[in-house]
Design an enzyme around this catalytic site. Structure first.
Site, mmCIF file in Angstrom:
data_model
loop_
_atom_site.group_PDB
_atom_site.id
_atom_site.type_symbol
_atom_site.label_atom_id
_atom_site.label_comp_id
_atom_site.label_asym_id
_atom_site.label_seq_id
_atom_site.Cartn_x
_atom_site.Cartn_y
_atom_site.Cartn_z
ATOM 1 N N SER A 61 -28.071 40.417 -15.813
ATOM 2 C CA SER A 61 -27.604 39.312 -16.660
ATOM 3 C C SER A 61 -28.489 39.114 -17.891
ATOM 4 O O SER A 61 -29.667 39.484 -17.899
ATOM 5 C CB SER A 61 -27.585 38.004 -15.854
ATOM 6 O OG SER A 61 -26.805 38.143 -14.699
HETATM 7 N N1 SAH Z 1 -28.241 38.833 -10.680
HETATM 8 C C1 SAH Z 1 -27.999 40.205 -10.992
HETATM 9 C C2 SAH Z 1 -26.685 40.354 -11.696
HETATM 10 C C3 SAH Z 1 -25.847 41.331 -11.004
HETATM 11 S S1 SAH Z 1 -24.174 41.480 -11.578
HETATM 12 C C4 SAH Z 1 -29.129 40.771 -11.815
HETATM 13 O O1 SAH Z 1 -29.946 39.992 -12.321
HETATM 14 O O2 SAH Z 1 -29.234 41.993 -11.942
HETATM 15 C C5 SAH Z 1 -23.312 40.762 -10.186
HETATM 16 C C6 SAH Z 1 -23.499 41.450 -8.868
HETATM 17 O O3 SAH Z 1 -22.655 40.788 -7.924
HETATM 18 C C7 SAH Z 1 -23.083 42.910 -8.848
HETATM 19 O O4 SAH Z 1 -24.167 43.690 -8.442
HETATM 20 C C8 SAH Z 1 -21.930 42.954 -7.841
HETATM 21 O O5 SAH Z 1 -21.916 44.145 -7.068
HETATM 22 C C9 SAH Z 1 -22.242 41.737 -6.975
HETATM 23 N N2 SAH Z 1 -21.113 41.203 -6.208
HETATM 24 C C10 SAH Z 1 -19.834 41.001 -6.591
HETATM 25 N N3 SAH Z 1 -19.105 40.475 -5.596
HETATM 26 C C11 SAH Z 1 -19.961 40.324 -4.531
HETATM 27 C C12 SAH Z 1 -19.814 39.821 -3.189
HETATM 28 N N4 SAH Z 1 -18.658 39.389 -2.704
HETATM 29 N N5 SAH Z 1 -20.914 39.811 -2.398
HETATM 30 C C13 SAH Z 1 -22.109 40.264 -2.851
HETATM 31 N N6 SAH Z 1 -22.306 40.746 -4.089
HETATM 32 C C14 SAH Z 1 -21.246 40.779 -4.930
#
Ligand code: SAH
Length: 228
Positions: A61
């Site tokens: 993010s």
């Molecule tokens: N906070 C992270 C942002 C990751 S993007 C960072 O700082 O890098 C959002 C993430 O949510 C992705 O990796 C995606 O795979 C995950 N995601 C989406 N749906 C999900 C679910 N139902 N359970 C767990 N993770 C999920």
């Protein structure tokens, strides 16, 4: 001071100028080396205020969004926090500096393994992470003082997450309508699932998807990490 430190301090000053006033949040962002979570070919952009790809079609993010979500959680060092969407683990590490324990769930196992290596490298021992479907929350560990979801829910937050929040607890989650996504803050007011709801800002997150990601979703391996 090396070039990385200078860029990091410039980023923190930018966050402050953009309205992040919680000095504990700013200090935590200064402590977590974002460059270590960013792919090798994007190191020069690691301290820019932009989201970057981390593989599997996912992103780390934008720092301002990480700071805004973290600040909105009003964390203290007794809080037990649930995070949905570990991704690179960057947001997880920022949280870990500000609360008692973080429970984090990621649906892409390869991303989770990479994030866990980062937690080890940074010697953050108050993080428990698993591969799974965060839409179901973490029933064995509920209730949580705070919940943060870093993928966008369609229409409204998953019911399980609202359920697993302690009374008085805060959840921050992007919610998608057909037109746009908004970052929403829920404060649980009573046992009958009543919430004070506040919209914080418009955002753009990857979607919250059900179930553990199948291997076919794990084929995009274009981005390798700087470390780990
Ligand atoms: N906070 C992270 C942002 C990751 S993007 C960072 O700082 O890098 C959002 C993430 O949510 C992705 O990796 C995606 O795979 C995950 N995601 C989406 N749906 C999900 C679910 N139902 N359970 C767990 N993770 C999920």
């Amino acid at each position: 001071m090396n070039a990385g430190d200078t860029r990091k301090i410039r980023l923190v000053m930018h966050l402050r100028a953009m309205g992040i006033s919680d000095t504990d949040v700013l200090a935590a962002m200064e402590r977590v080396p974002r460059d270590a979570f960013v792919p090798a070919q994007m190191q020069d952009q690691a301290f820019e205020d932009i989201a970057l790809p981390i593989g599997r079609g996912q992103t780390i993010s934008q720092p301002l969004i990480v700071a805004t979500m973290t600040q909105a959680l009003e964390l203290n060092d007794r809080d037990k926090v649930l995070e949905i969407g570990t991704g690179s683990g960057y947001q997880t590490c920022v949280l870990a500096h500000l609360c008692r324990r973080v429970y984090s769930i990621e649906r892409h196992k390869p991303l989770l393994l990479q994030a866990e290596r980062m937690f080890d490298q940074l010697r953050l021992r108050n993080i428990t992470a698993i591969a799974g479907d965060g839409m179901k929350g973490w029933p064995d560990q509920q209730p949580f003082d705070k919940i943060i979801c870093t993928a966008a829910a369609q229409g409204e937050p998953p019911h399980a997450l609202l359920e697993q929040l302690r009374i008085g607890g805060i959840m921050v989650i992007p919610v998608a309508t057909s037109e746009y996504q908004v970052l929403r803050r829920y404060k649980k007011e009573g046992e009958d699932n009543t919430f004070a709801v506040k919209d914080l800002m418009q955002v753009r997150f990857v979607p919250l998807l059900p179930n553990l990601a199948p291997a076919s979703e794990n084929e995009d391996d274009k981005y390798s990490y700087a470390t780990g």
